[in-house]
Design an enzyme around this catalytic site. Structure first.
Site, mmCIF file in Angstrom:
data_model
loop_
_atom_site.group_PDB
_atom_site.id
_atom_site.type_symbol
_atom_site.label_atom_id
_atom_site.label_comp_id
_atom_site.label_asym_id
_atom_site.label_seq_id
_atom_site.Cartn_x
_atom_site.Cartn_y
_atom_site.Cartn_z
ATOM 1 N N ASN A 87 10.433 2.626 5.066
ATOM 2 C CA ASN A 87 9.838 3.658 4.213
ATOM 3 C C ASN A 87 9.968 3.350 2.729
ATOM 4 O OD1 ASN A 87 9.175 6.545 3.318
ATOM 5 N ND2 ASN A 87 11.295 6.337 2.681
ATOM 6 N N SER A 139 0.314 3.721 2.899
ATOM 7 C CA SER A 139 -0.292 4.703 1.999
ATOM 8 C C SER A 139 -1.797 4.685 2.186
ATOM 9 C CB SER A 139 0.037 4.355 0.547
ATOM 10 O OG SER A 139 -0.787 5.118 -0.318
ATOM 11 N N TYR A 152 0.433 -2.177 -5.617
ATOM 12 C CA TYR A 152 0.887 -1.229 -4.592
ATOM 13 C C TYR A 152 -0.085 -1.202 -3.410
ATOM 14 C CZ TYR A 152 2.532 3.312 -2.772
ATOM 15 O OH TYR A 152 3.022 4.322 -1.977
ATOM 16 N N ALA A 153 -1.384 -1.150 -3.718
ATOM 17 C CA ALA A 153 -2.394 -1.120 -2.651
ATOM 18 C C ALA A 153 -2.316 -2.386 -1.800
ATOM 19 C CB ALA A 153 -3.788 -0.961 -3.251
ATOM 20 N N ALA A 154 -2.106 -3.526 -2.460
ATOM 21 C CA ALA A 154 -2.012 -4.789 -1.716
ATOM 22 C C ALA A 154 -0.798 -4.775 -0.799
ATOM 23 C CB ALA A 154 -1.914 -5.963 -2.692
ATOM 24 N N LYS A 156 0.666 -2.208 0.537
ATOM 25 C CA LYS A 156 0.504 -1.246 1.630
ATOM 26 C C LYS A 156 -0.553 -1.707 2.639
ATOM 27 C CE LYS A 156 3.635 1.686 0.285
ATOM 28 N NZ LYS A 156 4.871 1.839 1.096
#
Lengths: 245, 79
Positions: A87, A139, A152-154, A156
């Site tokens: 997490n 996410s 962050y997107a990469a 997740k």
């Protein structure tokens, strides 16, 4: 339904908003829980609140050696590990053209590489036991993208692909690997939004409110349970209808 | 047959569910005994447990037949 008595779980990022709720929920279903995080005081408070069936294992997930040691330490403290909830996550937002290598590396290391190392460390004993639950908290951003969050997107999105691959490898051993993808959730991460940003965010959520950590935790409990035995390689989106995927 | 060979063959038979007469020294786990790559990882884990030895990944990669396993474990347990 969803009884976790006799099961053991490790929750990383348990000193954060969502992680704390996940630890509480698994514990409430009867699991013995190892809580890991960087904020010692928050872990202390959570351990005190849960009382019994809890072990505290502080860990800095940017430290490769500390990550490698976390699963063995959990197995030793709990007498095995049935459930891993990966997490912990950080954000280091910046516009793409301004993003520093260091901001990229730090987010990938903590959100993605640490998840890889933790899963790798626990999958062997789960295979041997013919039972295991690996759950990644990803996410919605990993699926739909978000301005200012390329790193962050990469991380997740990477987690989703990584865990689907692992799910394929270990499915025949009754080890399931899934992700939960929260949308906008009440947490220190979303507390950082100002009122205007918050209002703008809510226009994108059909339910018209932020979600709660407890609503994420309930999905984790489901995926961790014996009842979810035929669910693997999935991403469960918990986002108030913000993205219907 | 050595004691090690016997124990190795017992593990292979149990784990892969194959007939004992197929588990000969030159039987390849994947090509002859129908193991998949995950089975071979599990076999190595089972050998480690049975013989209380650690088989590093680079050594595990060289164990592709029943005979390979017997040879490795005879050496490892003799030491």
């Amino acid at each position: 339904m969803f009884d976790l008595s006799g099961k053991t779980a490790l929750v990383t990022g348990a000193s954060g908003g969502i992680g704390k709720e996940i630890a509480r929920a698994l514990h409430a279903q009867g699991a013995r829980v190892a809580i890991s995080g960087t904020r010692r005081e928050a872990l202390d408070a959570l351990a005190a609140e849960l009382g019994s069936r809890v072990e505290m294992l502080p860990c800095d997930l940017s430290d490769a050696q500390a990550v490698e040691a976390l699963v063995p330490a959990s197995e030793a403290a709990l007498g095995g590990l049935d459930i891993l909830v990966s997490n912990a996550g950080v954000t280091r937002d910046n516009l793409f053209m301004r993003m520093k290598d260091e901001e990229w590396d730090n987010v990938i290391a903590i959100n993605l590489t640490a998840s890889f190392r933790l899963a790798r460390a626990c999958v062997k004993s789960m295979m041997r036991k013919r039972f295991g639950r690996i759950i990644g908290i990803t996410s919605v951003v990993g699926v739909v993208g978000n301005a200012g969050q390329g790193n962050y997107a990469a991380s997740k999105a990477g987690m989703i692909g990584m865990f689907k691959s692992l799910a394929s490898e270990v499915a025949s051993r009754n080890v399931t690997v899934n992700c939960v993808a929260p949308g906008f959730i009440e947490s220190p991460m979303t507390d950082a939004l100002n009122e205007k940003q918050r209002a703008a965010v809510l226009t994108t959520v059909p339910m018209g409110r932020l979600g709660t950590g407890a609503e994420i935790a309930a999905s984790v409990v489901y995926l961790a349970s014996s009842e979810a035995s035929y669910v693997t390689g999935q991403t469960l989106h918990v986002n108030g209808g913000m993205a219907m995927i | 047959m050595s004691d090690v060979a016997e124990r190795v063959k017992k593990i292979v038979i149990e784990h892969l569910g194959v007939d004992a007469d197929k588990v000969v020294d030159n039987a390849n786990f994947i090509e002859d005994l129908g193991a998949d790559s995950l089975d071979t990882v599990e076999l190595v884990m089972a050998f480690e447990e049975e013989f209380s030895v650690e088989i590093p990944d680079d050594a595990a990669e060289t164990i592709v037949t029943v005979g390979d396993a017997v040879n490795f474990l005879e050496k490892a347990t003799a030491a």
